[in-house]
Design an enzyme around this catalytic site. Structure first.
Site, PDB file in Angstrom:
ATOM      1  CE  LYS A 131      -1.947  17.126  13.494  1.00 20.68           C
ATOM      2  NZ  LYS A 131      -2.516  17.924  14.560  1.00 20.68           N
TER       3      LYS A 131
HETATM    4  C1  LIG Z   1      -3.165  19.318  14.977  1.00 16.11           C
HETATM    5  C2  LIG Z   1      -2.467  20.406  15.681  1.00 16.11           C
HETATM    6  C3  LIG Z   1      -2.916  20.931  16.904  1.00 16.11           C
HETATM    7  C4  LIG Z   1      -4.232  20.562  17.495  1.00 16.11           C
HETATM    8  O1  LIG Z   1      -4.383  19.211  17.707  1.00 16.11           O
HETATM    9  P1  LIG Z   1      -5.819  18.609  18.041  1.00 16.11           P
HETATM   10  O2  LIG Z   1      -5.499  17.260  18.631  1.00 16.11           O
HETATM   11  O3  LIG Z   1      -6.561  18.515  16.757  1.00 16.11           O
HETATM   12  O4  LIG Z   1      -6.478  19.511  19.013  1.00 16.11           O
HETATM   13  C5  LIG Z   1      -2.139  21.871  17.539  1.00 16.11           C
HETATM   14  N1  LIG Z   1      -0.989  22.305  17.009  1.00 16.11           N
HETATM   15  C6  LIG Z   1      -0.527  21.851  15.844  1.00 16.11           C
HETATM   16  C7  LIG Z   1       0.781  22.349  15.312  1.00 16.11           C
HETATM   17  C8  LIG Z   1      -1.259  20.896  15.117  1.00 16.11           C
HETATM   18  O5  LIG Z   1      -0.826  20.466  13.940  1.00 16.11           O
END
Ligand SMILES: *Cc1c(COP(=O)(O)O)cnc(C)c1O
Length: 403
Positions: free
Chosen positions: A187
């Site tokens: 992210k």
């Molecule tokens: C990465 C992601 C998640 C989940 O995030 P985590 O921190 O890995 O649990 C949820 N929704 C979207 C759109 C994502 O890209």
């Protein structure tokens, strides 16, 4: 003599600086690595960053979304509407809460959920909408909030891609009752694993804290602190979703870097757009006026109808030439679980399927070197340009061609 292949460009590899390394070591030496003062500080700084009253740190965005469902009272018999073009966690948490996931198709141009499709899916059982800011582009919150007010629905934002996103002058995280962020490694900022829920509602914030730590009352993390042992009370059967100070110490360093990184990705965004303008690809949609796009993912849509190879072959070819790529996303209604358990058919959401078949994410990090960027551009141009079907028009990228 064959020249050595340059190092593989891993998709979504995070930037970790000396500050992050020092912060982790300092936290380990401090004697307190679990949920504690660093986590508190991260919550305070993150709340301030998005302009929300409260922020609750958890160990993933999935956990954030799950406790958001529970704290807002979503449960058995309820329906929750969301987009099929998202990561599995967005819809899985609806099932975790005991509710029914209901998909509504996207708009092909923006790739986000289409408010008109939300309206078509509302029933007496609809309780909430999970709005996803896909790729970092803000979803149409005005339209979604209008629908929510009309039908008394809760809006929860999945802002996993949207740490920097603003909508009509307001930062995402300060707008809806609940907003969930991710600090997963790929992210825009990371704490290795981690998530945050922001809200202006004190009661909701308290409830989410309780849900995320075994259902314990008050600040149970401090029960062994230097203020002496305190009893806690279990008030509901909560989960083990707390963030650790080790994670928070990384998150605190990364949060400082967020604005500078966005500027770098803004420039790279324009550079990719220009470099691929003559290829058989649909460029990302233009920005919405009076918004900030978080530039989380750069996803050219391949015009596969005018190419000799498909998306997966393009990814295979990029891989062979040392460039990692990703898919965001294969639409959820095409996955086995959602087909078998919820009865979805591939043709149920034609727009989501259309994007799902064509989308590909190129490495798009502020960490990329000039040399790496040039390699990505040259290789993508070579692979996609070389796969153009003879006689096809040079330029497909008009909105009309998308719909
Ligand atoms: C990465 C992601 C998640 C989940 O995030 P985590 O921190 O890995 O649990 C949820 N929704 C979207 C759109 C994502 O890209």
């Amino acid at each position: 003599m064959a020249s050595a292949q340059p190092p593989y460009i891993v998709f979504g590899s995070p930037y970790i600086g000396q500050e992050e390394v020092d912060a982790v070591i300092a936290t380990m030496r401090s004697g307190w690595m679990g949920t504690g003062p660093r986590t508190n500080e991260f919550e305070t700084k993150f709340a301030k960053y998005v302009g929300a009253k409260y922020a609750v740190a958890v160990n993933s965005c999935t956990a954030a979304l799950h406790v958001s469902m529970l704290a807002s009272g979503v449960g058995a018999g309820d329906e929750v509407i969301t987009t099929p073009l998202t990561f599995a966690a967005t819809a899985n948490v609806i099932v975790h809460a005991g509710a029914t996931p209901v998909f509504a198709d996207i708009n092909r141009e923006t790739q986000s959920i289409d408010p008109a499709e939300i309206r078509r899916k509302i029933t007496k059982k609809t309780k909430a909408i999970i709005a996803v800011h896909l790729l970092g582009r803000p979803v149409d919150l005005d339209a979604i909030h209008a629908i929510a007010r009309e039908h008394n629905l809760l809006v929860i934002e999945d802002a996993a891609h949207a740490i920097e996103t603003s909508y009509h002058g307001k930062k995402v995280g300060s707008i809806s009752p609940l907003t969930c962020f991710s600090f997963y490694v790929t992210k825009n900022m990371t704490s290795v694993e981690g998530g945050m829920i922001t809200t202006n509602d004190e009661k909701l914030a308290g409830l989410m804290r309780t849900y995320s730590l075994h259902g314990l009352s008050r600040d149970a993390w401090s029960r062994f602190s230097d203020k002496g042992y305190k009893h806690y009370e279990v008030v509901l059967p909560g989960f083990k979703y707390n963030m650790t100070d080790l994670q928070a110490s990384i998150g605190l360093c990364q949060l400082e870097r967020v604005p500078g990184w966005l500027k770098v990705r803004d420039v790279l965004w324009e550079r990719y757009n220009k470099a691929f303008a003559d290829l058989p690809v649909f460029a990302p949609a233009k920005d919405e006026p009076n918004t900030v796009h978080a530039r989380h993912l750069y996803t050219p849509l391949l015009d596969i109808d005018n190419m000799t190879i498909g998306r997966d072959e393009v990814m295979g070819e990029l891989h062979k030439r040392g460039i990692g790529s990703g898919v965001h996303y294969r639409a959820l209604h095409l996955h086995e679980y959602y087909r078998k358990t919820w009865g979805y058919e591939p043709d149920d959401f034609p727009n989501a399927r259309w994007v799902s078949d064509r989308t590909l994410s190129l490495p798009f990090s502020a960490k990329l070197s000039e040399e790496e960027i040039v390699r990505i551009i040259d290789t993508f141009r070579d692979v996609v340009g070389g796969a153009r079907r003879k006689g096809s028009a040079g330029k497909p990228a008009t909105t009309a061609a998308r719909s």
